[in-house]
Design a protein around this motif. Structure first.
Motif, PDB file in Angstrom:
ATOM      1  N   LYS A 154      -7.263  -5.190  -5.445  1.00 27.92           N
ATOM      2  CA  LYS A 154      -6.373  -4.140  -4.937  1.00 27.92           C
ATOM      3  C   LYS A 154      -4.925  -4.450  -5.279  1.00 27.92           C
ATOM      4  O   LYS A 154      -4.146  -3.554  -5.620  1.00 27.92           O
ATOM      5  CB  LYS A 154      -6.551  -4.012  -3.428  1.00 27.92           C
ATOM      6  CG  LYS A 154      -5.822  -2.836  -2.819  1.00 27.92           C
ATOM      7  CD  LYS A 154      -6.184  -2.674  -1.358  1.00 27.92           C
ATOM      8  CE  LYS A 154      -5.538  -1.416  -0.777  1.00 27.92           C
ATOM      9  NZ  LYS A 154      -5.924  -1.215   0.646  1.00 27.92           N
TER      10      LYS A 154
ATOM     11  N   GLU B 181       0.827  -1.210   0.000  1.00 26.86           N
ATOM     12  CA  GLU B 181       0.000   0.000   0.000  1.00 26.86           C
ATOM     13  C   GLU B 181       0.858   1.255   0.000  1.00 26.86           C
ATOM     14  O   GLU B 181       0.470   2.281  -0.568  1.00 26.86           O
ATOM     15  CB  GLU B 181      -0.941  -0.009   1.209  1.00 26.86           C
ATOM     16  CG  GLU B 181      -2.054  -1.038   1.089  1.00 26.86           C
ATOM     17  CD  GLU B 181      -3.130  -0.845   2.138  1.00 26.86           C
ATOM     18  OE1 GLU B 181      -3.297   0.297   2.611  1.00 26.86           O
ATOM     19  OE2 GLU B 181      -3.796  -1.828   2.462  1.00 26.86           O
TER      20      GLU B 181
ATOM     21  N   MET C 208      -2.289  -2.043  -7.404  1.00 26.26           N
ATOM     22  CA  MET C 208      -0.939  -1.667  -6.965  1.00 26.26           C
ATOM     23  C   MET C 208       0.109  -2.091  -7.981  1.00 26.26           C
ATOM     24  O   MET C 208       1.127  -1.415  -8.150  1.00 26.26           O
ATOM     25  CB  MET C 208      -0.655  -2.287  -5.593  1.00 26.26           C
ATOM     26  CG  MET C 208      -1.505  -1.692  -4.472  1.00 26.26           C
ATOM     27  SD  MET C 208      -1.009  -2.210  -2.791  1.00 26.26           S
ATOM     28  CE  MET C 208      -1.430  -3.956  -2.833  1.00 26.26           C
TER      29      MET C 208
END
Length: 300
Positions: free
Chosen positions: A129, A78, A133
Motif C-alpha cells: 500500500k 492515505e 501511495m
C-alpha cells in the motif's frame, strides 16, 4: 555561484547528509521536522530548522517565498501527499523564485519483477500500500510541475545506508541476520550518492525520473558476510526465509525481487561515488566513521 535556497520537507537522515555536503556560503537550506527536539541536530548539519506537522505555518510560508529549490522527503499518507495537501497553493502562487522540485520516492514503485532488470521505463506495479501511495504522489508532483512550468525530478531510491546505518553497525550491536531466500536480491544506495545526485540535478535544474541506486543488486546475506569479513568477525548463521521471524513490513520487502538499473542518472552526467556495497563498506571501515549518523533504519 548564484545564490540558492533549498527547502527540504522532511529533513531526516538523507536531508542532513545533503546539507552537510552543501557548505557553500551562497546556499541556504531550510528543513522541516515534526519534533522541535531535533532542531539542534539539524542546525549542526547546516539546516535552518522549521516545524511541519501537516499544516503550512507563517514561518514556512515566508521561507518558501524565497526558495529556489524544493525537496520533498515526506512519505505519502492515505489522504495523499501531506506536503501537497498543505502547500500546493503556496507552490502554485507564492513561490516566485522557485526553479526546481525534487521528490524522493522509492524503487518499491516497480513492485515485483521476478529478479529481472528494470529501468525508468518499466511498468510500475506496486505491491504494498505504501508503494501504491508513492506512485500516486509521484504523479501528483509531476502534474504540478507541468501546471507551473517547473522541472520536477523524481528520485527513486533503493535501500539507504551510510554512517550509522549499515551492516557493520548491525553486526556490532547484534541485530545482523543472514536471511536467505533463494534468488532474492536488493539494490542499495549510499547516502552520499543521494546527496550527490540531488546536488547534480539541482545544479542543472534537471527534471525527469531517475533511479538513484547502485550497480550491484545482491543477496542481503552477502552484504552481512562481507561486513563481517572486514571486521574479522564470524558472520551470523544463515536463516531460511520461510522460518524467519519478521515483521509484516520486513516480510513485504522480500515479496519484491528486481534488479534496478541506473542509466538515466548517469546519462544526466552523475557519477556514483559508491557504485557497490563492497566499495562503500570498505570506505566506511577504513575511515572509521561507520558508527556515526542515524542508526534507526538498517541496510537490507
Amino acid at each position: 555561484m548564484s545564490e540558492k535556497q533549498f527547502f527540504i520537507f522532511g529533513a531526516g537522515y538523507s536531508g542532513k547528509v545533503f546539507a552537510r555536503a552543501n557548505t557553500d556560503s551562497a546556499t541556504t537550506i531550510f528543513g522541516t521536522t515534526r519534533s522541535p527536539e531535533k532542531f539542534e541536530a539539524l542546525r549542526q548539519a547546516g539546516v535552518e530548522p522549521v516545524r511541519f506537522d501537516g499544516a503550512l505555518t507563517p514561518e514556512i510560508g515566508d521561507a518558501l517565498k524565497t526558495t529556489t529549490h524544493l525537496i520533498i522527503s515526506v512519505a505519502p499518507e492515505e489522504a495523499g501527499d501531506p506536503v501537497l495537501n498543505a502547500a500546493r497553493a503556496a507552490v502554485v502562487a507564492d513561490m516566485p523564485a522557485l526553479e526546481w522540485i525534487a521528490y524522493l520516492s522509492t524503487v518499491g514503485v516497480y513492485g515485483d519483477h521476478g529478479g529481472a532488470w528494470v529501468d525508468e521505463t518499466a511498468e510500475c506495479r506496486p505491491v504494498s500500500k505504501r508503494s501504491v501511495m508513492r506512485v500516486a504522489a509521484e504523479q501528483d508532483w509531476l502534474r504540478l510541475g507541468q501546471d507551473i512550468d517547473r522541472p520536477v525530478a523524481i528520485l527513486r531510491l533503493s535501500g539507504i545506508y551510510g554512517p550509522g546505518r549499515n551492516a557493520l553497525v548491525n553486526l556490532e550491536n547484534g541485530t545482523a541476520r543472514r536471511l536467505v531466500k533463494p534468488d532474492q536480491v536488493f539494490n542499495r544506495i549510499h547516502c552520499d550518492d543521494i546527496a550527490g545526485a540531488l546536488r547534480h540535478l539541482a545544479a542543472n535544474n534537471s527534471g525527469g525520473i531517475f533511479n538513484v541506486t547502485d550497480d550491484l543488486p545482491a543477496p542481503p546475506q552477502d552484504v552481512v558476510a562481507y561486513a563481517a569479513s572486514l571486521m574479522g568477525a564470524t558472520p551470523p548463521p544463515e536463516i531460511p526465509f520461510e522460518t524467519a521471524q519478521l515483521s509484516p513490513m520486513a516480510r513485504s520487502f522480500y515479496g519484491e525481487n528486481k534488479r534496478v538499473a541506473n542509466a538515466a542518472i548517469k546519462a544526466a552526467g552523475y557519477r556514483f561515488r559508491f557504485p557497490d556495497y563492497r566499495r562503500a563498506l570498505d570506505h566506511l571501515w577504513a575511515d572509521g566513521n561507520w558508527r556515526d549518523g542515524d542508526p534507526r533504519s538498517p541496510m537490507r
